[in-house]
Design a protein around this motif. Sequence first.
Motif, PDB file in Angstrom:
ATOM      1  N   GLU A  92       0.814  -1.204   0.000  1.00  0.00           N
ATOM      2  CA  GLU A  92       0.000   0.000   0.000  1.00  0.00           C
ATOM      3  C   GLU A  92       0.858   1.269   0.000  1.00  0.00           C
ATOM      4  O   GLU A  92       0.515   2.256  -0.644  1.00  0.00           O
ATOM      5  CB  GLU A  92      -0.936   0.043   1.227  1.00  0.00           C
ATOM      6  CG  GLU A  92      -1.950  -1.067   1.264  1.00  0.00           C
ATOM      7  CD  GLU A  92      -1.464  -2.293   2.042  1.00  0.00           C
ATOM      8  OE1 GLU A  92      -0.247  -2.424   2.301  1.00  0.00           O
ATOM      9  OE2 GLU A  92      -2.301  -3.129   2.387  1.00  0.00           O
ATOM     10  N   LYS A  93       1.969   1.241   0.726  1.00  0.00           N
ATOM     11  CA  LYS A  93       2.842   2.413   0.789  1.00  0.00           C
ATOM     12  C   LYS A  93       3.472   2.695  -0.570  1.00  0.00           C
ATOM     13  O   LYS A  93       3.592   3.853  -0.980  1.00  0.00           O
ATOM     14  CB  LYS A  93       3.924   2.208   1.848  1.00  0.00           C
ATOM     15  CG  LYS A  93       3.375   2.200   3.258  1.00  0.00           C
ATOM     16  CD  LYS A  93       4.471   1.937   4.270  1.00  0.00           C
ATOM     17  CE  LYS A  93       3.889   1.857   5.678  1.00  0.00           C
ATOM     18  NZ  LYS A  93       4.924   1.575   6.681  1.00  0.00           N
ATOM     19  N   ALA A  94       3.872   1.646  -1.281  1.00  0.00           N
ATOM     20  CA  ALA A  94       4.470   1.822  -2.605  1.00  0.00           C
ATOM     21  C   ALA A  94       3.445   2.379  -3.584  1.00  0.00           C
ATOM     22  O   ALA A  94       3.728   3.325  -4.338  1.00  0.00           O
ATOM     23  CB  ALA A  94       5.035   0.499  -3.108  1.00  0.00           C
ATOM     24  N   VAL A  95       2.235   1.825  -3.573  1.00  0.00           N
ATOM     25  CA  VAL A  95       1.179   2.291  -4.477  1.00  0.00           C
ATOM     26  C   VAL A  95       0.839   3.754  -4.181  1.00  0.00           C
ATOM     27  O   VAL A  95       0.677   4.561  -5.100  1.00  0.00           O
ATOM     28  CB  VAL A  95      -0.073   1.392  -4.370  1.00  0.00           C
ATOM     29  CG1 VAL A  95      -1.254   2.005  -5.111  1.00  0.00           C
ATOM     30  CG2 VAL A  95       0.229   0.001  -4.911  1.00  0.00           C
ATOM     31  N   LYS A  96       0.759   4.116  -2.910  1.00  0.00           N
ATOM     32  CA  LYS A  96       0.456   5.500  -2.530  1.00  0.00           C
ATOM     33  C   LYS A  96       1.552   6.452  -3.010  1.00  0.00           C
ATOM     34  O   LYS A  96       1.251   7.514  -3.584  1.00  0.00           O
ATOM     35  CB  LYS A  96       0.283   5.617  -1.016  1.00  0.00           C
ATOM     36  CG  LYS A  96      -0.047   7.022  -0.560  1.00  0.00           C
ATOM     37  CD  LYS A  96      -0.238   7.092   0.947  1.00  0.00           C
ATOM     38  CE  LYS A  96      -0.531   8.517   1.387  1.00  0.00           C
ATOM     39  NZ  LYS A  96      -0.701   8.606   2.846  1.00  0.00           N
ATOM     40  N   ALA A  97       2.805   6.093  -2.789  1.00  0.00           N
ATOM     41  CA  ALA A  97       3.915   6.953  -3.215  1.00  0.00           C
ATOM     42  C   ALA A  97       3.881   7.177  -4.720  1.00  0.00           C
ATOM     43  O   ALA A  97       4.104   8.291  -5.195  1.00  0.00           O
ATOM     44  CB  ALA A  97       5.248   6.343  -2.794  1.00  0.00           C
ATOM     45  N   LEU A  98       3.595   6.131  -5.473  1.00  0.00           N
ATOM     46  CA  LEU A  98       3.545   6.249  -6.931  1.00  0.00           C
ATOM     47  C   LEU A  98       2.333   7.067  -7.377  1.00  0.00           C
ATOM     48  O   LEU A  98       2.462   7.959  -8.228  1.00  0.00           O
ATOM     49  CB  LEU A  98       3.525   4.865  -7.570  1.00  0.00           C
ATOM     50  CG  LEU A  98       4.801   4.045  -7.372  1.00  0.00           C
ATOM     51  CD1 LEU A  98       4.605   2.621  -7.874  1.00  0.00           C
ATOM     52  CD2 LEU A  98       5.989   4.707  -8.058  1.00  0.00           C
ATOM     53  N   SER A  99       1.164   6.792  -6.808  1.00  0.00           N
ATOM     54  CA  SER A  99      -0.044   7.499  -7.244  1.00  0.00           C
ATOM     55  C   SER A  99       0.028   8.983  -6.933  1.00  0.00           C
ATOM     56  O   SER A  99      -0.494   9.797  -7.688  1.00  0.00           O
ATOM     57  CB  SER A  99      -1.299   6.875  -6.634  1.00  0.00           C
ATOM     58  OG  SER A  99      -1.373   7.114  -5.251  1.00  0.00           O
ATOM     59  N   GLN A 100       0.678   9.362  -5.839  1.00  0.00           N
ATOM     60  CA  GLN A 100       0.792  10.780  -5.498  1.00  0.00           C
ATOM     61  C   GLN A 100       1.739  11.532  -6.428  1.00  0.00           C
ATOM     62  O   GLN A 100       1.798  12.754  -6.392  1.00  0.00           O
ATOM     63  CB  GLN A 100       1.240  10.944  -4.049  1.00  0.00           C
ATOM     64  CG  GLN A 100       0.136  10.597  -3.082  1.00  0.00           C
ATOM     65  CD  GLN A 100       0.534  10.816  -1.634  1.00  0.00           C
ATOM     66  OE1 GLN A 100       1.705  10.752  -1.265  1.00  0.00           O
ATOM     67  NE2 GLN A 100      -0.456  11.092  -0.808  1.00  0.00           N
ATOM     68  N   HIS A 101       2.452  10.781  -7.265  1.00  0.00           N
ATOM     69  CA  HIS A 101       3.330  11.402  -8.269  1.00  0.00           C
ATOM     70  C   HIS A 101       2.901  11.014  -9.680  1.00  0.00           C
ATOM     71  O   HIS A 101       3.704  11.016 -10.613  1.00  0.00           O
ATOM     72  CB  HIS A 101       4.785  11.008  -8.004  1.00  0.00           C
ATOM     73  CG  HIS A 101       5.345  11.676  -6.798  1.00  0.00           C
ATOM     74  ND1 HIS A 101       5.158  11.179  -5.519  1.00  0.00           N
ATOM     75  CD2 HIS A 101       6.040  12.820  -6.658  1.00  0.00           C
ATOM     76  CE1 HIS A 101       5.740  11.983  -4.661  1.00  0.00           C
ATOM     77  NE2 HIS A 101       6.274  12.990  -5.317  1.00  0.00           N
ATOM     78  N   GLN A 102       1.620  10.650  -9.820  1.00  0.00           N
ATOM     79  CA  GLN A 102       1.007  10.332 -11.097  1.00  0.00           C
ATOM     80  C   GLN A 102       1.742   9.229 -11.863  1.00  0.00           C
ATOM     81  O   GLN A 102       1.933   9.296 -13.072  1.00  0.00           O
ATOM     82  CB  GLN A 102       0.882  11.586 -11.981  1.00  0.00           C
ATOM     83  CG  GLN A 102      -0.086  12.628 -11.465  1.00  0.00           C
ATOM     84  CD  GLN A 102       0.440  13.402 -10.272  1.00  0.00           C
ATOM     85  OE1 GLN A 102       1.542  13.914 -10.308  1.00  0.00           O
ATOM     86  NE2 GLN A 102      -0.337  13.475  -9.214  1.00  0.00           N
ATOM     87  N   ILE A 103       2.139   8.192 -11.142  1.00  0.00           N
ATOM     88  CA  ILE A 103       2.710   7.000 -11.772  1.00  0.00           C
ATOM     89  C   ILE A 103       1.706   5.877 -11.553  1.00  0.00           C
ATOM     90  O   ILE A 103       1.487   5.438 -10.427  1.00  0.00           O
ATOM     91  CB  ILE A 103       4.100   6.652 -11.203  1.00  0.00           C
ATOM     92  CG1 ILE A 103       5.069   7.816 -11.472  1.00  0.00           C
ATOM     93  CG2 ILE A 103       4.611   5.350 -11.820  1.00  0.00           C
ATOM     94  CD1 ILE A 103       6.456   7.625 -10.903  1.00  0.00           C
ATOM     95  N   ASP A 104       1.067   5.470 -12.635  1.00  0.00           N
ATOM     96  CA  ASP A 104       0.034   4.444 -12.591  1.00  0.00           C
ATOM     97  C   ASP A 104       0.671   3.111 -12.217  1.00  0.00           C
ATOM     98  O   ASP A 104       1.774   2.784 -12.662  1.00  0.00           O
ATOM     99  CB  ASP A 104      -0.626   4.351 -13.967  1.00  0.00           C
ATOM    100  CG  ASP A 104      -1.913   3.565 -13.967  1.00  0.00           C
ATOM    101  OD1 ASP A 104      -2.510   3.382 -12.881  1.00  0.00           O
ATOM    102  OD2 ASP A 104      -2.334   3.128 -15.048  1.00  0.00           O
ATOM    103  N   SER A 105      -0.020   2.324 -11.389  1.00  0.00           N
ATOM    104  CA  SER A 105       0.513   1.025 -10.990  1.00  0.00           C
ATOM    105  C   SER A 105      -0.636   0.053 -10.765  1.00  0.00           C
ATOM    106  O   SER A 105      -1.777   0.459 -10.592  1.00  0.00           O
ATOM    107  CB  SER A 105       1.354   1.151  -9.715  1.00  0.00           C
ATOM    108  OG  SER A 105       0.556   1.583  -8.625  1.00  0.00           O
ATOM    109  N   ASP A 106      -0.317  -1.221 -10.799  1.00  0.00           N
ATOM    110  CA  ASP A 106      -1.267  -2.292 -10.510  1.00  0.00           C
ATOM    111  C   ASP A 106      -0.613  -3.240  -9.516  1.00  0.00           C
ATOM    112  O   ASP A 106       0.611  -3.382  -9.501  1.00  0.00           O
ATOM    113  CB  ASP A 106      -1.610  -3.094 -11.768  1.00  0.00           C
ATOM    114  CG  ASP A 106      -2.435  -2.303 -12.758  1.00  0.00           C
ATOM    115  OD1 ASP A 106      -3.309  -1.545 -12.325  1.00  0.00           O
ATOM    116  OD2 ASP A 106      -2.204  -2.446 -13.974  1.00  0.00           O
TER     117      ASP A 106
END
Length: 188
Positions: free
Chosen positions: A2-16
Amino acid sequence: FEKAVKALSQHQIDSDVVSIDTLLSPETYVENGLLHAGTEIFRALVVPYAQLLPGAFVEKLRAFLQAGLKVCFTRALPQRAYFGGPVSLPGAEVVPTQDLPQALAACADVVCAPSSPDLLYAHYRKNGADLYLFVNQSTRSAVDTHIAFRENRTALVYDPMTDTRALPRQDLSGDRTLLRLRLEPWES
């Protein structure tokens, strides 16, 4: 994760989030440095910190790295593999979670300047068209940023609430399409 997904999404890096079972599947492979998992294609793989990983997964990660996939571990490499010894993954990067956006910036579909932690986006592909959904999650602040898309092509803005389409003012000079995006709180 969850921490990795949050860090990426807050910088507009889409992830799955992809399960180990999917990654271990014989249908999951790396070609030209891209990970093919089902109908999805990824430019990198982030493995959240774990002290132990299944030996078969470590072997698959080794194969991914040898095939040219960018693999990042958060915090540290695993100490060992289940039913195996120490983990050796030449070429894998160890990146603190908060530094993931910088480490994966080259993998991003879009770059926002300025970046906005409240702006989320998702990239879909349908009938050969690239579709981007942008959402301002803030309840108080507008998002006002410039979006640079990975490829240089004309953008069309569609508002499903009003069923309107418009060609926005955009800069097609250089190697990326650039357009301004302004979203009020909760607007998409």
